[in-house]
Design an enzyme around this catalytic site. Sequence first.
Site, PDB file in Angstrom:
ATOM      1  N   THR A  28      49.465  44.498  12.846  1.00 31.85           N
ATOM      2  CA  THR A  28      50.024  44.990  11.585  1.00 31.85           C
ATOM      3  C   THR A  28      49.845  43.964  10.468  1.00 31.85           C
ATOM      4  O   THR A  28      49.709  44.333   9.297  1.00 31.85           O
ATOM      5  CB  THR A  28      51.521  45.331  11.730  1.00 31.85           C
ATOM      6  N   ASP A 108      41.747  47.544  18.568  1.00 36.08           N
ATOM      7  CA  ASP A 108      40.976  47.257  17.360  1.00 36.08           C
ATOM      8  C   ASP A 108      39.897  46.182  17.516  1.00 36.08           C
ATOM      9  O   ASP A 108      39.093  45.977  16.615  1.00 36.08           O
ATOM     10  CB  ASP A 108      41.915  46.854  16.227  1.00 36.08           C
ATOM     11  N   HIS A 123      44.339  49.410  26.669  1.00 32.42           N
ATOM     12  CA  HIS A 123      44.161  50.778  26.176  1.00 32.42           C
ATOM     13  C   HIS A 123      42.764  51.036  25.625  1.00 32.42           C
ATOM     14  O   HIS A 123      42.545  52.016  24.911  1.00 32.42           O
ATOM     15  CB  HIS A 123      45.225  51.088  25.115  1.00 32.42           C
ATOM     16  N   THR A 197      55.404  43.116  20.284  1.00 37.07           N
ATOM     17  CA  THR A 197      55.635  44.329  21.068  1.00 37.07           C
ATOM     18  C   THR A 197      57.087  44.404  21.505  1.00 37.07           C
ATOM     19  O   THR A 197      57.691  43.391  21.843  1.00 37.07           O
ATOM     20  CB  THR A 197      54.722  44.384  22.313  1.00 37.07           C
ATOM     21  N   ILE A 238      54.609  37.060  13.807  1.00 43.86           N
ATOM     22  CA  ILE A 238      53.892  36.295  14.830  1.00 43.86           C
ATOM     23  C   ILE A 238      52.778  35.437  14.248  1.00 43.86           C
ATOM     24  O   ILE A 238      52.516  34.330  14.728  1.00 43.86           O
ATOM     25  CB  ILE A 238      53.350  37.243  15.922  1.00 43.86           C
TER      26      ILE A 238
END
Length: 245
Positions: A28, A108, A123, A197, A238
């Site tokens: 993000t 990504d 994923h 997360t 982060i």
Amino acid sequence: MDEEIKKLKEIIEAGEYIVFFGGAGVSTESGIPDFRSEEGLYKARQEFGRSPEEILSHSFFVSNPNIFYKYYKKNLIYQNVLPNAAHNALARLETSGKLKAVVTQNIDGLHQMAGSKTVYELHGSVLRNYCMDCHEKYELGFILDENNCRDMVPICKKCGGTVRPDVVLYEEALDGSVIHGAAEHISKADTLIIGGTSLVVYPAAGLIQYFSGKNLILINKSETSKDGHADLIVRRPIGEVLDAL
């Protein structure tokens, strides 16, 4: 240097086998929104009348590939984003020999773009695509080129089959070899850093159970299910935290 960063620095300096486990919050800060956020859920329901989880499911992809791709191309692909301070710091930590692996729920490819070599993409990745019939492989640019698509759906140049992204959809199992590799690294780690997360997405979050090392570090703006087991909790962005190291 504040106390949280000082303690984190001491833990990392003492660590010999560090593993990072990350989620949407890592990306993000590069400008990729979390589609599971309230805003993401709202947008999906407003435009498609469905939740992201339904649109990104295997059964929906099979029955409505054109709607799937309309949502997917708009909400999960961000071509011009770059690695942020967190990605870059982790790549440097790997180069130093401290960090042995990155385990990510993101699709990504930003960890690899930053220079990380040992990355387990739980994923999958939007950068990889393949034909469902002949398994011909395609890069991201292919599925974004409307000349290769029929009603938003990319068609294989070799056999005419449907090309799908190499990402794990809802209702699909995670790749066994990826899970095995990630679990093996986590089980060997003396230090596990969990960042960006909330650990609510399973089965990915279940990998944390394999950690039996000395230091569990949580870097996340909100609470997680593992807060009670952490040796250090940092409630800050982060990128800011890892870059400060």
